[in-house]
Design an enzyme around this catalytic site. Structure first.
Site, PDB file in Angstrom:
ATOM      1  N   GLU A 262       4.440  -2.288 -40.589  1.00 38.40           N
ATOM      2  CA  GLU A 262       3.786  -3.022 -39.503  1.00 38.40           C
ATOM      3  C   GLU A 262       2.311  -3.183 -39.824  1.00 38.40           C
ATOM      4  O   GLU A 262       1.662  -2.229 -40.259  1.00 38.40           O
ATOM      5  CB  GLU A 262       3.874  -2.291 -38.151  1.00 38.40           C
ATOM      6  CG  GLU A 262       5.207  -2.304 -37.466  1.00 38.40           C
ATOM      7  CD  GLU A 262       5.138  -1.628 -36.081  1.00 38.40           C
ATOM      8  OE1 GLU A 262       4.019  -1.539 -35.506  1.00 38.40           O
ATOM      9  OE2 GLU A 262       6.179  -1.180 -35.591  1.00 38.40           O
ATOM     10  N   GLU A 316       5.479 -10.756 -26.848  1.00 44.16           N
ATOM     11  CA  GLU A 316       6.548 -10.142 -26.053  1.00 44.16           C
ATOM     12  C   GLU A 316       6.001  -9.760 -24.679  1.00 44.16           C
ATOM     13  O   GLU A 316       5.234  -8.815 -24.533  1.00 44.16           O
ATOM     14  CB  GLU A 316       7.105  -8.923 -26.788  1.00 44.16           C
ATOM     15  CG  GLU A 316       7.701  -9.267 -28.143  1.00 44.16           C
ATOM     16  CD  GLU A 316       8.062  -8.042 -28.967  1.00 44.16           C
ATOM     17  OE1 GLU A 316       8.917  -7.254 -28.524  1.00 44.16           O
ATOM     18  OE2 GLU A 316       7.449  -7.865 -30.045  1.00 44.16           O
ATOM     19  N   LYS A 319       6.235  -5.978 -22.914  1.00 40.07           N
ATOM     20  CA  LYS A 319       5.735  -4.763 -23.541  1.00 40.07           C
ATOM     21  C   LYS A 319       4.698  -4.104 -22.638  1.00 40.07           C
ATOM     22  O   LYS A 319       3.793  -4.782 -22.121  1.00 40.07           O
ATOM     23  CB  LYS A 319       5.120  -5.062 -24.908  1.00 40.07           C
ATOM     24  CG  LYS A 319       6.124  -5.512 -25.957  1.00 40.07           C
ATOM     25  CD  LYS A 319       5.571  -5.356 -27.366  1.00 40.07           C
ATOM     26  CE  LYS A 319       5.523  -3.901 -27.768  1.00 40.07           C
ATOM     27  NZ  LYS A 319       5.119  -3.726 -29.194  1.00 40.07           N
ATOM     28  N   GLU A 325      -1.001  -5.612 -26.523  1.00 38.87           N
ATOM     29  CA  GLU A 325       0.393  -5.298 -26.871  1.00 38.87           C
ATOM     30  C   GLU A 325       1.320  -6.485 -26.683  1.00 38.87           C
ATOM     31  O   GLU A 325       2.347  -6.584 -27.341  1.00 38.87           O
ATOM     32  CB  GLU A 325       0.888  -4.113 -26.041  1.00 38.87           C
ATOM     33  CG  GLU A 325       0.355  -2.765 -26.485  1.00 38.87           C
ATOM     34  CD  GLU A 325       0.857  -2.378 -27.868  1.00 38.87           C
ATOM     35  OE1 GLU A 325       2.067  -2.534 -28.139  1.00 38.87           O
ATOM     36  OE2 GLU A 325       0.044  -1.919 -28.685  1.00 38.87           O
TER      37      GLU A 325
END
Length: 469
Positions: A262, A316, A319, A325
């Site tokens: 990541e 997203e 999250k 985030e």
């Protein structure tokens, strides 16, 4: 004569490259209620040139959609299943049969993440990790999949006791004997690799007064010299990866490879998340892709190619946590890009002037200042890519000034463009001379990734770059 020079150049660059180009994959998270169906996501992955994807589970609809796509897949056994997997080999067997062997080989599963950032899991699952990894590997062996599918477990950079300077990299002492060494032994025995999640953004936003933004975004900067080994770092990403290499070396595991599972940069954040913006996200991810795909390892491991998974495919919306985030995605759920960057070697090759600042209207080279002169349509220049490393730049400069036939007289001592006396400045002048002499033909500003096209005239000191010969 010109075609001969190009063939010579290609041969030279194939010989002098320290490491082959690495690979860029993408993390496909699904903590959202508005994402396209997996079948559409696979189409998106293929259209963007991604041939590696990493998941956070083994969702059957996703794995079915990825079947026969040619995309290599890394799946995950979630943290909440670690205790059951460690406690019972039959549980591991059933999990592998249901979630792996049922889909392989139509779905090209290449690795299993056994847990994710387990050491910072608030549910204290670290004690189950090694046994769970061993049981999953035993299950793979039972189904004759152990040679095709690797096991590992992504580790957060916070597992390091020290990461600055890079040469002092070491793991937290409380993790070394119970889990780090047993994990590395297993990775070595199974021919797997150490997975690590690397986020320069976190370091920058917490220390923005001490860390240069250009240093975190792979832009031109003076670099940071490691006081322990004298190596110069031009990006925080390389420095953080080398801190992990140093930590492995300190434990005598130099032979274990690293994959960055990541890394990314948010396009939006809360007011206290300094640096979170579309422009910075475009610069970080765009420059990272170029840096990885054009080849070369880190200063400490120059011959090791970099394999990196960007985080993440989509924004997203479910999250938890700070605004950032929910804004790491390269794409909105509508499948539109959050910002426009090259994501594959084909894009880099086909559009050398693709900017890394998120805008197609103006390319600012990372190798020097740009004048404010308005530029007419069609005028372009060639500048050096300072991120490829000194050796590659030197070899390409030697070619340009030698067989390449560039006019390098102006960068000789006491000549008009000798100052600033830096490798990047001299290489930029020579590369641009070669580019202009070859009528700015496609492919004449590449030098194996050591150069790229810009649409604003570069200026190093008082030296002006010509636009033609």
């Amino acid at each position: 004569m010109a075609s001969l020079r190009f063939s010579d150049l290609l041969l030279l660059l194939s010989i002098l490259a320290f490491a082959d180009g690495g690979s860029i994959g993408i993390n496909y998270g699904r903590v959202a209620n508005n994402l396209p169906p997996p079948s559409k996501v696979v189409e998106l992955l293929k259209s963007q040139g991604f041939d590696r994807v990493k998941l956070y589970d083994t969702d059957s609809e996703v794995l079915t959609a990825l079947a026969n796509s040619g995309i290599s897949v890394t799946v995950a056994l979630p943290n909440e299943l670690l205790s059951s997997t460690a406690a019972d080999q039959s549980f591991a067997d059933n999990w592998v049969q249901t979630n792996i062997s049922q889909f392989y080989p139509a779905t090209k599963i290449e690795a299993i993440c056994v847990g994710n950032e387990v050491f910072v899991d608030p549910n204290n699952t670290t004690k189950f990790l090694i046994t769970a990894m061993k049981n999953i590997h035993a299950s793979l062996a039972k189904y004759s999949l152990d040679s095709a599918i690797k096991i590992s477990s992504p580790v957060a950079l916070s597992a390091l006791q020290s990461s600055y300077p890079s040469s002092s990299g070491s793991f937290k002492s409380e993790l070394v004997e119970p889990v780090i060494k047993p994990m590395l032994d297993l990775l070595r025995q199974t021919g797997s690799y150490f997975m690590v999640n690397v986020y320069p953004f976190f370091a920058y936003t917490a220390n923005s007064k001490d860390i240069s933004l250009d240093y975190t975004l792979f832009k031109q900067n003076p670099g940071v010299v490691d006081s322990g080994n004298g190596l110069r770092y031009n990006s925080l990403f390389d420095a953080q990866v080398d801190a992990v290499f140093a930590a492995l070396s300190a434990l005598k595991y130099d032979d274990v490879k690293i994959v960055v599972t990541e890394t990314g940069w948010p396009s939006l954040g809360d007011t206290n998340e300094i640096g979170a913006s579309k422009d910075n996200a475009a610069s970080y991810n765009g420059n990272l892709v170029r840096r990885v795909l054009t080849g070369g390892g880190t200063p400490l491991r120059p011959q090791n190619q970099l394999d990196v998974f960007l985080f993440a495919l989509f924004n997203e919306n479910e999250k938890p946590g700070p605004t950032s985030e929910r804004n790491y995605g390269l794409f909105y759920p509508s499948e539109q890009k959050v910002y426009d960057i090259a994501l594959s070697q084909a894009e880099l090759d086909g559009n050398q002037s693709t900017p890394v600042n998120g805008s197609k209207s103006q390319q600012v080279p990372s190798t020097g200042d740009v004048t404010k002169t308005s530029v007419g349509s069609g005028q372009t220049w060639c500048v050096a890519n300072g991120n490829v490393g000194e050796e590659k730049l030197k070899a390409a400069l030697d070619y340009a000034c030698g067989e390449g036939g560039a006019d390098c007289q102006p960068i000789q001592p006491d000549a008009a463009c000798y100052n600033p006396n830096t490798l990047v400045a001299h290489a930029s002048y020579a590369f641009n001379s070669f580019y202009q002499k070859n009528t700015r033909r496609a492919g004449s500003c590449d030098f194996g990734g050591a150069a790229y096209v810009v649409t604003q005239p570069p200026s190093f000191g008082t030296c002006n770059f010509p636009t033609g010969y």
